[in-house]
Design a protein around this motif. Structure first.
Motif, mmCIF file in Angstrom:
data_model
loop_
_atom_site.group_PDB
_atom_site.id
_atom_site.type_symbol
_atom_site.label_atom_id
_atom_site.label_comp_id
_atom_site.label_asym_id
_atom_site.label_seq_id
_atom_site.Cartn_x
_atom_site.Cartn_y
_atom_site.Cartn_z
ATOM 1 N N LYS A 105 0.851 -1.193 0.000
ATOM 2 C CA LYS A 105 0.000 0.000 0.000
ATOM 3 C C LYS A 105 0.879 1.231 0.000
ATOM 4 O O LYS A 105 1.587 1.504 0.973
ATOM 5 C CB LYS A 105 -0.927 0.002 1.211
ATOM 6 C CG LYS A 105 -1.947 1.135 1.178
ATOM 7 C CD LYS A 105 -2.974 1.005 2.283
ATOM 8 C CE LYS A 105 -4.005 2.119 2.186
ATOM 9 N NZ LYS A 105 -5.016 2.031 3.263
ATOM 10 N N LEU A 106 0.848 1.966 -1.111
ATOM 11 C CA LEU A 106 1.695 3.146 -1.286
ATOM 12 C C LEU A 106 0.867 4.414 -1.105
ATOM 13 O O LEU A 106 -0.197 4.552 -1.702
ATOM 14 C CB LEU A 106 2.325 3.152 -2.682
ATOM 15 C CG LEU A 106 3.073 4.420 -3.075
ATOM 16 C CD1 LEU A 106 4.307 4.608 -2.194
ATOM 17 C CD2 LEU A 106 3.477 4.374 -4.547
ATOM 18 N N THR A 107 1.399 5.317 -0.285
ATOM 19 C CA THR A 107 0.805 6.640 -0.118
ATOM 20 C C THR A 107 1.859 7.678 -0.467
ATOM 21 O O THR A 107 2.952 7.661 0.101
ATOM 22 C CB THR A 107 0.325 6.871 1.328
ATOM 23 O OG1 THR A 107 -0.605 5.852 1.687
ATOM 24 C CG2 THR A 107 -0.343 8.237 1.454
ATOM 25 N N VAL A 108 1.529 8.540 -1.429
ATOM 26 C CA VAL A 108 2.437 9.612 -1.810
ATOM 27 C C VAL A 108 1.820 10.931 -1.359
ATOM 28 O O VAL A 108 0.754 11.325 -1.835
ATOM 29 C CB VAL A 108 2.690 9.627 -3.329
ATOM 30 C CG1 VAL A 108 3.672 10.740 -3.673
ATOM 31 C CG2 VAL A 108 3.205 8.275 -3.797
ATOM 32 N N ASN A 109 2.494 11.568 -0.431
ATOM 33 C CA ASN A 109 1.970 12.803 0.157
ATOM 34 C C ASN A 109 2.436 14.024 -0.632
ATOM 35 O O ASN A 109 3.603 14.107 -1.011
ATOM 36 C CB ASN A 109 2.443 12.915 1.604
ATOM 37 C CG ASN A 109 1.993 11.723 2.441
ATOM 38 O OD1 ASN A 109 0.804 11.494 2.611
ATOM 39 N ND2 ASN A 109 2.952 10.953 2.939
#
Lengths: 110, 116
Positions: A105-109
């Protein structure tokens, strides 16, 4: 049982950073696919790799299939918020069914 | 239709009730898969249909789960006497060619099942 282990399970980074996610198995796969899934939707195919050592590029995404066809990696350059999602690898071995890993699960802020 | 269609999109049921989930694959796709995805998890294989061959049922978790497919058309996944641990999104996918030929799976949006 053919298992695909993905790592890391979670990854949270800032926009512009690079990242690599991994898909490993003790089994040999005739082909390996990467899918991306966004919330509330089904997975969508990104790429299929079939030859050991193969490298495929899709804009800022680079996919590699291991020489022994047991593992694969996905590298994203200069990640953007639109890259956020669940990245799944899936492989076909001796049986007909496509087996999936648990995903990264990738989150790019921003 | 243009894509894989699943219904219902959401289903809330009480423990012990039976549920039926439906999948309409892309026309002409011979392969059809059912997967289960628990919250925050990957895809768990349930069953695979390929043309008129016997289905691969090796992923069905218990005898409460069954699935049927008529020819190369609609499939239904039935869960009898539902339990709370059956709560998940059930995804259906279809493919034009066999996976060994690197066919792409096209997924529906899933049926979210909640068992109270």
């Amino acid at each position: 049982t053919q298992l695909l282990e993905q790592s890391p399970q979670f990854l949270s980074i800032q926009e512009g950073e690079n990242l690599t996610v991994y898909c490993n198995s003790s089994s040999v796969f005739s082909s390996l696919q990467w899918y991306r899934q966004e919330p509330g939707e089904g997975p969508v195919l990104l790429v299929t790799v079939v030859t050991g050592g193969e490298v495929k590029k899709l804009k800022r995404l680079t996919f590699q299939f291991g020489d022994a066809r047991k593992d694969s990696s996905l590298h994203i350059t200069a990640a953007q918020p639109g890259d956020t999602g669940l990245y799944l690898c899936a492989g076909v071995s001796g049986s007909e069914k496509l087996v999936f890993g648990k995903g990264t699960k990738l989150t790019v802020n921003p | 239709g243009a894509g894989v269609s699943q219904s219902p999109s959401n289903k809330v049921t009480e423990k012990g009730k039976d549920v039926e989930l439906r999948c309409d694959p892309i026309s002409g796709h011979t392969a059809l898969y059912w997967y289960r995805q628990r919250l925050g998890q990957g895809l768990e294989f349930l069953i695979y249909f390929q043309g008129n061959s016997a289905p691969d049922k090796s992923g069905l978790p218990s005898d409460r789960f069954s699935a049927e497919r008529t020819g190369e058309s609609v499939s239904t996944l039935t869960i009898q006497r539902t339990q709370q641990e059956d709560s998940a999104v059930y995804l259906c996918a279809s493919s034009l060619v066999r996976p060994l030929n690197t066919g792409e799976l096209f997924f529906g949006e899933g049926s979210r099942l909640t068992v109270l």
